[in-house]
Design a protein around this motif. Structure first.
Motif, PDB file in Angstrom:
ATOM      1  N   UNK A 490       0.839  -1.187   0.000  1.00 33.08           N
ATOM      2  CA  UNK A 490       0.000   0.000   0.000  1.00 33.08           C
ATOM      3  C   UNK A 490       0.881   1.247   0.000  1.00 33.08           C
ATOM      4  N   UNK A 491       0.435   2.263  -0.697  1.00 28.71           N
ATOM      5  CA  UNK A 491       1.200   3.498  -0.817  1.00 28.71           C
ATOM      6  C   UNK A 491       1.374   4.158   0.543  1.00 28.71           C
ATOM      7  N   UNK A 492       2.606   4.532   0.844  1.00 24.20           N
ATOM      8  CA  UNK A 492       2.897   5.269   2.063  1.00 24.20           C
ATOM      9  C   UNK A 492       2.957   4.425   3.320  1.00 24.20           C
ATOM     10  N   UNK A 493       2.990   3.121   3.179  1.00 22.65           N
ATOM     11  CA  UNK A 493       2.974   2.258   4.360  1.00 22.65           C
ATOM     12  C   UNK A 493       4.323   2.256   5.069  1.00 22.65           C
ATOM     13  N   UNK A 494       4.312   2.536   6.359  1.00 19.72           N
ATOM     14  CA  UNK A 494       5.493   2.378   7.197  1.00 19.72           C
ATOM     15  C   UNK A 494       5.412   1.100   8.022  1.00 19.72           C
ATOM     16  N   UNK A 495       4.205   0.594   8.167  1.00 22.10           N
ATOM     17  CA  UNK A 495       3.968  -0.636   8.912  1.00 22.10           C
ATOM     18  C   UNK A 495       4.062  -1.826   7.962  1.00 22.10           C
ATOM     19  N   UNK A 516      -8.741   1.538   6.139  1.00 22.43           N
ATOM     20  CA  UNK A 516      -9.929   2.359   6.372  1.00 22.43           C
ATOM     21  C   UNK A 516      -9.798   3.218   7.628  1.00 22.43           C
ATOM     22  N   UNK A 517      -8.923   2.815   8.541  1.00 22.68           N
ATOM     23  CA  UNK A 517      -8.671   3.572   9.767  1.00 22.68           C
ATOM     24  C   UNK A 517      -7.467   4.505   9.628  1.00 22.68           C
ATOM     25  N   UNK A 518      -6.939   4.612   8.425  1.00 18.13           N
ATOM     26  CA  UNK A 518      -5.824   5.517   8.191  1.00 18.13           C
ATOM     27  C   UNK A 518      -4.468   4.937   8.504  1.00 18.13           C
ATOM     28  N   UNK A 519      -4.381   3.604   8.558  1.00 21.21           N
ATOM     29  CA  UNK A 519      -3.095   2.947   8.818  1.00 21.21           C
ATOM     30  C   UNK A 519      -2.776   2.030   7.644  1.00 21.21           C
ATOM     31  N   UNK A 520      -2.138   2.543   6.591  1.00 25.13           N
ATOM     32  CA  UNK A 520      -1.754   1.664   5.481  1.00 25.13           C
ATOM     33  C   UNK A 520      -0.658   0.702   5.934  1.00 25.13           C
ATOM     34  N   UNK A 521      -0.788  -0.540   5.546  1.00 21.67           N
ATOM     35  CA  UNK A 521       0.179  -1.554   5.975  1.00 21.67           C
ATOM     36  C   UNK A 521       0.534  -2.456   4.804  1.00 21.67           C
ATOM     37  N   UNK A 522       1.830  -2.637   4.599  1.00 20.79           N
ATOM     38  CA  UNK A 522       2.298  -3.629   3.634  1.00 20.79           C
ATOM     39  C   UNK A 522       2.219  -5.015   4.277  1.00 20.79           C
TER      40      UNK A 522
END
Length: 601
Positions: A490-495, A516-522
């Protein structure tokens, strides 16, 4: 919120009362309505008399993880009434056998309770205690058909298919279905707010369990020898293999069986049998669980050191010791990676659903023969014994088994030097092998004791180390041949989230909820061991990494630490090991807690 084609319900019954047929009927009917559905059977380890539950999740979006909330419970086991009433989410529904009153202490103001006199109706309509017990399940199937708007035409078609040659049973089942359906239609408002509506989302899919799919994969891969000792939850794999062989591996003209199937006296013997068959040139395998792997380790070490191909299907369950035989877990990750004493390391494949069980079966046999070594396929009880909707299995008829470096009679005849079984002439760590009886020049003494590269017994330190160093090079080289990890980025994922096998459905769903909660995760799903460089790259490029697995001791995280050099504390364990399939909410809660609060999980 629950709604059309998005809800979960479960049936609470007693093991041995015939509820499995009714539950399967419900799931198949929903599938035939074109609606994505999954089923989880929570059953005891005895034959009959203890509680059993069957959970069905309907998901228009195709999610298959175990639901964390249940919208409706059919409670038919008085012994679990308190537990079943508590399981219904606020605003949900409880259906129970109103032939007897419900204890007032169990009543809840935040759920709707629907009494249906299943027992009384069966006593009045049918003869014989056993018949009444069995048909009570069909009556609740009819009741649910009304409440959830299951297509009765689909139900009737399935009953005709099942009882086409047994008119008396067909008539009795029709009567039971109609009794339950009509009672619900007259007494309650049907359908419920959450219910079914036909879709077209299951075309090209099938309903199958992982053990059946793995057995079919063994047949397609060319396996001809199976040896096993019965153990839950793996026994049905060999039973399915037997059924397939009886259909497809018997000469139609002569009746000659083109396979060998042996029930051994124990797991150690089963391992010895398949290793012997592999040494002789057959594609051979066993199916077992954690306790069986423990018993097999002596022979596993022999196969590793003598370089004999063999495939082990480990359908994992809870441990240690006997543990809970009918509960799922991922407790054998470390045990299989390094099974047996001394320095050993094994190829392991981690399917996430029955579809991969099918395809990884052939991959396992190819890898075992290519690298002349044991290969483990680690499924689990949830994958192996539960019902899954997966894309229809396909097969490439041009498939040719990878037998590896096997010298033919012609090749041996043309050799100008003496054949040496453990001599690496290509530099890839893999020595050529021969099959017994092919040619006198290919004879050698198979040793589980110290030997040099020529196959001669030795206790010389340098000669011994040369062989075991080659084995290490061979197995490490397999990292580039085993199935690669699967990435969902996912774009911008730090997790970053890492998982394995049967956790996949829950983790993938969790990543959608987190986004959906604003936490993009790879998300990286590891599909095999040894690990290749992309695994370590993923771990190092993420600021925070969660490792999700179903065991107490974070075995996958430990294996990643041992094999990649990434420090343990860089990886946050998310552990679920109570024996039930993982839910997406468990993963979401762990990630949100850490990201928002910075606390340990």
């Amino acid at each position: 919120m629950s709604g059309v084609n998005d809800f979960a319900f479960k049936m609470a019954t007693v093991n041995g009362t015939g509820s499995a047929s009714a539950n399967g009927l419900l799931m198949q009917a929903i599938f035939r309505m074109g609606i994505p559905v999954s089923g989880k059977n929570i059953f005891p380890s005895n034959i009959q008399g203890l509680p059993t539950w069957y959970e069905i999740r309907v998901s228009r979006d195709g999610y298959t993880a175990r639901p964390e909330a249940v919208d409706l419970v059919v409670a038919l086991n008085t012994g679990t009434y308190a537990q079943d009433v508590a399981a219904v989410r606020p605003g949900g529904y409880l259906v129970y056998d109103g032939s007897w009153p419900l204890d007032g202490e169990l009543l809840r103001d935040d759920i709707t309770i629907l009494p249906v006199p299943f027992g009384q109706m069966c006593v009045e309509a049918f003869e014989g205690d056993r018949t009444r017990t069995l048909l009570r399940n069909i009556v609740y199937t009819g009741t649910l058909s009304a409440l959830l708007d299951i297509d009765m035409a689909v139900i009737e078609e399935m009953l005709k298919e099942k009882f086409a040659k047994k008119k008396s049973l067909l008539d009795a089942n029709f009567k039971a279905i109609e009794m339950g359906y009509e009672y619900a239609r007259k007494q309650f408002s049907c359908p419920l707010p959450f219910h079914l509506k036909k879709m077209d989302a299951t075309g090209g899919s099938i309903v199958i369990d992982g053990n059946t799919a793995a057995a079919l994969g063994c047949v397609y891969a060319g396996a001809t020898v199976g040896a096993w000792y019965p153990i839950t939850p793996s026994t049905s794999l060999m039973e399915a293999y037997k059924d397939f062989c009886e259909r497809f591996r018997v000469d139609r003209e002569t009746g000659e069986k083109k396979y060998a199937l042996i029930q051994a006296e124990d797991e150690l013997a089963a391992a010895g049998m398949i290793i012997g068959a592999g040494w002789a040139g057959a594609r051979s395998f066993t199916s077992t669980a954690g306790p069986g792997i423990s018993l097999m380790e002596e022979f596993i070490g022999l196969a590793y050191y003598a370089e004999v191909p063999a495939v082990f299907f480990d359908i994992q369950r809870t441990g240690p010791s006997t543990g809970m035989p009918t509960r799922t877990q991922q407790g054998d990750i470390l045990a299989t990676a390094y099974a047996s004493h001394g320095d050993t390391k094994h190829l392991c494949l981690y399917p996430s659903d029955p579809r991969e069980c099918f395809y990884m079966a052939s991959e396992a046999f190819d890898l075992a023969e290519r690298y002349q070594t044991p290969v483990f396929v680690l499924s689990d009880l949830d994958i192996g014994m539960n019902d899954w909707v997966v894309p229809r299995l396909t097969w490439d008829d041009a498939y040719v088994p990878d037998r590896g470096k096997v010298l033919s009679a012609q090749a041996l005849e043309q050799m100008t030097t003496k054949f040496s079984r453990y001599l690496d002439v290509d530099g890839d760590g893999i020595a050529a092998r021969t099959l017994p009886g092919v040619h006198p020049k290919g004879a050698y003494f198979t040793r589980g004791s110290g030997h040099d590269k020529y196959g001669t017994y030795t206790e010389d330190a340098a000669a011994y180390q040369e062989v075991v160093d080659r084995l290490a090079r061979k197995i490490n080289g397999a990292a580039r041949a085993v199935p690669a990890p699967e990435f969902h980025l996912q774009k911008g994922a730090e997790v970053g989230i890492v998982s394995i096998g049967g956790c996949h459905a829950a983790v993938l769903e969790a990543t959608h909820r987190l986004k959906a909660q604003g936490i993009p995760a790879d998300y990286m799903r590891i599909r095999a061991f040894p690990f290749d460089t992309p695994v370590e790259d993923f771990l190092r490029r993420h600021k925070t990494v969660f490792v999700v697995e179903q065991n107490r001791d974070a075995q996958l995280r430990a294996l990643l630490t041992l094999e990649t050099g990434v420090v343990r504390d860089h990886m946050i364990p998310v552990l679920d090991y109570g024996g039930l399939p993982l839910t997406a909410q468990r993963v979401v809660d762990a990630v949100v807690q850490h990201v928002h609060q910075g606390t340990a999980v």
